[in-house]
Design an enzyme around this catalytic site. Structure first.
Site, PDB file in Angstrom:
ATOM      1  N   LEU A  15       0.817  -1.222   0.000  1.00 34.30           N
ATOM      2  CA  LEU A  15       0.000   0.000   0.000  1.00 34.30           C
ATOM      3  C   LEU A  15       0.847   1.266   0.000  1.00 34.30           C
ATOM      4  O   LEU A  15       0.315   2.368   0.012  1.00 34.30           O
ATOM      5  CB  LEU A  15      -0.889   0.027   1.244  1.00 34.30           C
ATOM      6  N   GLY A  16       2.152   1.091   0.060  1.00 34.60           N
ATOM      7  CA  GLY A  16       3.001   2.270   0.113  1.00 34.60           C
ATOM      8  C   GLY A  16       3.225   2.757   1.538  1.00 34.60           C
ATOM      9  O   GLY A  16       3.316   3.944   1.797  1.00 34.60           O
ATOM     10  N   CYS A 381      26.808  -2.091 -13.468  1.00 30.57           N
ATOM     11  CA  CYS A 381      27.316  -3.312 -12.845  1.00 30.57           C
ATOM     12  C   CYS A 381      27.395  -4.461 -13.870  1.00 30.57           C
ATOM     13  O   CYS A 381      28.282  -4.462 -14.710  1.00 30.57           O
ATOM     14  CB  CYS A 381      26.506  -3.649 -11.612  1.00 30.57           C
ATOM     15  N   GLY A 383      25.715  -4.849 -16.392  1.00 29.38           N
ATOM     16  CA  GLY A 383      25.617  -4.195 -17.692  1.00 29.38           C
ATOM     17  C   GLY A 383      26.986  -3.722 -18.162  1.00 29.38           C
ATOM     18  O   GLY A 383      27.362  -3.899 -19.326  1.00 29.38           O
ATOM     19  N   HIS A 505      26.873   1.181  -8.410  1.00 24.63           N
ATOM     20  CA  HIS A 505      25.451   1.458  -8.658  1.00 24.63           C
ATOM     21  C   HIS A 505      25.159   2.930  -8.374  1.00 24.63           C
ATOM     22  O   HIS A 505      24.889   3.284  -7.211  1.00 24.63           O
ATOM     23  CB  HIS A 505      24.583   0.603  -7.733  1.00 24.63           C
ATOM     24  N   GLU A 507      22.585   4.539  -8.929  1.00 27.75           N
ATOM     25  CA  GLU A 507      21.163   4.806  -8.609  1.00 27.75           C
ATOM     26  C   GLU A 507      20.904   4.984  -7.116  1.00 27.75           C
ATOM     27  O   GLU A 507      19.927   5.610  -6.732  1.00 27.75           O
ATOM     28  CB  GLU A 507      20.275   3.683  -9.176  1.00 27.75           C
TER      29      GLU A 507
HETATM   30  N1  GLN Z   1      26.729 -10.532 -11.192  1.00 24.66           N
HETATM   31  C1  GLN Z   1      27.709  -9.503 -11.243  1.00 24.66           C
HETATM   32  C2  GLN Z   1      28.727  -9.610 -10.120  1.00 24.66           C
HETATM   33  O1  GLN Z   1      28.501 -10.235  -9.129  1.00 24.66           O
HETATM   34  C3  GLN Z   1      27.089  -8.135 -11.283  1.00 24.66           C
HETATM   35  C4  GLN Z   1      26.325  -7.781 -10.044  1.00 24.66           C
HETATM   36  C5  GLN Z   1      25.363  -6.657 -10.247  1.00 24.66           C
HETATM   37  O2  GLN Z   1      24.965  -6.352 -11.385  1.00 24.66           O
HETATM   38  N2  GLN Z   1      24.955  -6.031  -9.174  1.00 24.66           N
HETATM   39  O3  GLN Z   1      29.791  -9.035 -10.214  1.00 24.66           O
END
Ligand code: GLN
Length: 529
Positions: A15-16, A381, A383, A505, A507
């Site tokens: 529900l947030g 990561c 990616g 990351h 983000e």
């Molecule tokens: N699976 C990759 C690693 O362990 C990347 C992890 C991720 O994308 N957070 O290094």
């Protein structure tokens, strides 16, 4: 000691509650009070780190490397404060500590029980949050809904706590009122039942947030007021909002902070909400342009798995004055024949983080294809690791692999040297905030405009340092390194207008009042194009 605000959920989860708790934190902070927030999750996993994102959405990583519930992301984004691993505990952690203590004989022959041992332990976690943070307010959200078997010890602990510190505890119950189309009316019964559940423990909420798809009418507010023995102003209708960042302002209109402060006999100061309002005003300005971003990943059927990335992109798009549309692409469906078509008409691409073999090859195919386009690409990561494998293939390492997926091939992405566990066991990743030095003259340097940055990590594999030199050719540049370990942190391909990947990351550090430079640059690159 702090004042304590407890947030419980009724009827259904999702529900947030997290957004509500975070919004209340923002309103109190806007009045100059300090806030600490914690989430207590009744499930038995030690943390969400080992759970599938399909189960639990994104794993949010705190600065100090805690793998936590995604609600922590809401807390940090809304309140603008970085919390820590003490902001999230699970039943699993609680039982593990208690059982370890039991094995060490600390209970001196007593029978160890849910009441009082587990409940006392939960109380201690709440008190510790106050002791360690010294915050004016500790907001504690209980995961799930009251009435769940596993949440009972938590609700019991809150009851014990409030019994002892009556004047210091304020209860907010976030519940759901269904609207029946056929009868054209809201139904209060489920909410009444959930209030009754709380009462069984001797708790009557001080404030009720009624969540619903439609704006709750006066009748349902009155009914809930009667059922909860609360004045009308303590029942607040909270219909779905088109943007979560509006919620603090909606709650402000209902004078929530005033009610809380009055209860605690604290001063209501004039809130400083101008910067938040300015941000929210940008949301509703009519946008002339919509950008479509392809999101390539493994868990795309369940976008909660990428909550903070979505929020970071949305925040930057709001600042840039564009609307954003996501095109979710399952990476395991990508092949050399269909990639061109899938990338047709998109303005930007995020190659998403992830774990395991499924879909990694698709990410590499996308990385290879996108080099030849002018579409802005951000790899995060896993990616970024895919982008690096793509480069390895270009420089002639045809059998380049990540050892996460295969033993056969050239290990361009390999287990981090100081990690001793290859198994997907909990808490064995490289986690949390680390520094990155940025190489001058690179795209990364231009974006961050800094030589040194701090970002959060969550990975087990890294770019194998043995191949760095060989890979750095033909426009492919390593533009960021960890100064202590030498670990490669940022890659970019300079024959392309915007092709950048990060081992960390970004983000997790984007916030509504802190547009993250990398997401900002990524969105701007798509507008310029
Ligand atoms: N699976 C990759 C690693 O362990 C990347 C992890 C991720 O994308 N957070 O290094």
């Amino acid at each position: 000691m702090s004042k304590f605000i407890f947030v419980t959920g009724g009827v259904v989860s999702g529900l947030g509650k997290g957004v509500s708790a975070a919004s209340i934190g923002r309103l109190l902070k806007a009045r100059g009070y300090s806030i600490f927030v914690q989430k207590l999750d009744p499930y038995l996993n030690i943390d969400p780190g080992t759970m599938s994102p399909y189960e639990h959405g994104e794993v949010y990583v705190t600065e100090d490397g805690g793998e936590t519930d995604l609600d922590l992301g809401h807390y940090e984004r809304f309140i603008g404060t970085d919390f820590n691993r003490n902001s999230n505990f699970t039943s699993g952690q609680i039982y593990m500590s208690i059982l370890n203590n039991e094995r060490q004989g600390q209970y001196k022959g007593k029978t160890v029980q849910i009441v009082p041992h587990v409940t006392k332990y939960i109380e201690k976690l709440i008190k510790n949050a106050s002791k360690n943070s010294k915050a004016d307010f500790v907001i504690t959200e209980i995961g799930g809904t009251v009435g769940d078997i596993e949440s009972k010890p938590f609700v019991y602990a809150l009851a014990e706590f409030s019994n002892k510190f009556k004047e210091s505890a304020f209860f907010i119950h976030v519940t759901y009122v269904p609207y029946l189309e056929a009868a054209k009316e809201f139904k209060s019964k489920p909410t009444q039942r959930s209030i009754a559940e709380l009462r069984q423990f001797g708790i009557n909420p001080n404030l009720i947030l009624l969540r619903s798809n439609k704006r709750p009418n006066d009748e349902i507010i009155k009914k809930t007021s009667v059922a909860s023995l609360l004045p009308l102003e303590a029942i607040v209708g909270l219909p779905n909002s088109n943007n979560v960042y509006k919620v603090p302002l909606i709650l402000e209109d209902h004078k929530i902070a005033q009610q809380i402060l009055k209860y605690f006999k604290m001063k209501n100061r004039r809130p400083k909400l101008d910067d938040w309002k300015n941000f929210v005003n940008l949301i509703d300005i009519k946008k002339e342009k919509t950008i479509e971003i392809a999101m390539i990943g493994k868990y795309v059927e369940f976008p909660d798995a990428y909550m903070s990335i979505i929020e970071a992109l949305k925040i930057s798009a709001i600042y840039a004055g564009v609307d954003i549309k996501f095109k979710w692409i399952q990476s395991s469906n990508i092949n050399k024949n269909n990639i061109k078509k899938k990338m047709m008409d998109v303005n930007g691409v995020v190659i998403l983080p992830g774990f395991g073999e499924r879909g990694f090859a698709g990410k590499v195919i996308a990385s290879t294809y996108l080099r030849k386009t002018k579409i802005p690409v951000l790899g995060i990561c896993y990616g970024m690791q895919a982008m690096t494998v793509a480069q390895a293939k270009v420089v002639g390492i045809k059998d380049a692999i990540s050892t996460e997926n295969s033993e056969i091939g050239t290990p361009v992405i390999d287990l981090i040297r100081d990690t001793n566990s290859k198994k997907a066991t909990g808490g064995t990743l490289r986690l949390g905030k680390n520094e990155t030095t940025i190489v001058k003259g690179t795209l990364a340097h231009k974006i961050y405009n800094s030589d040194l940055i701090f970002e959060r990590h969550r990975h087990r594999y890294e770019i194998n340092p043995e191949y760095v030199q060989k890979l750095e050719t033909n426009g492919f540049v390593f533009s960021g390194f960890n100064p202590k370990t030498g670990l490669a942190e940022i890659i970019e391909y300079n024959k392309h207008p915007f092709y950048i990947g990060t081992q960390y990351h970004p983000e997790f550090t984007s916030k509504p009042l802190l547009d993250h430079p990398l997401f900002k640059a990524f969105i701007n690159a798509q507008i310029k194009k």
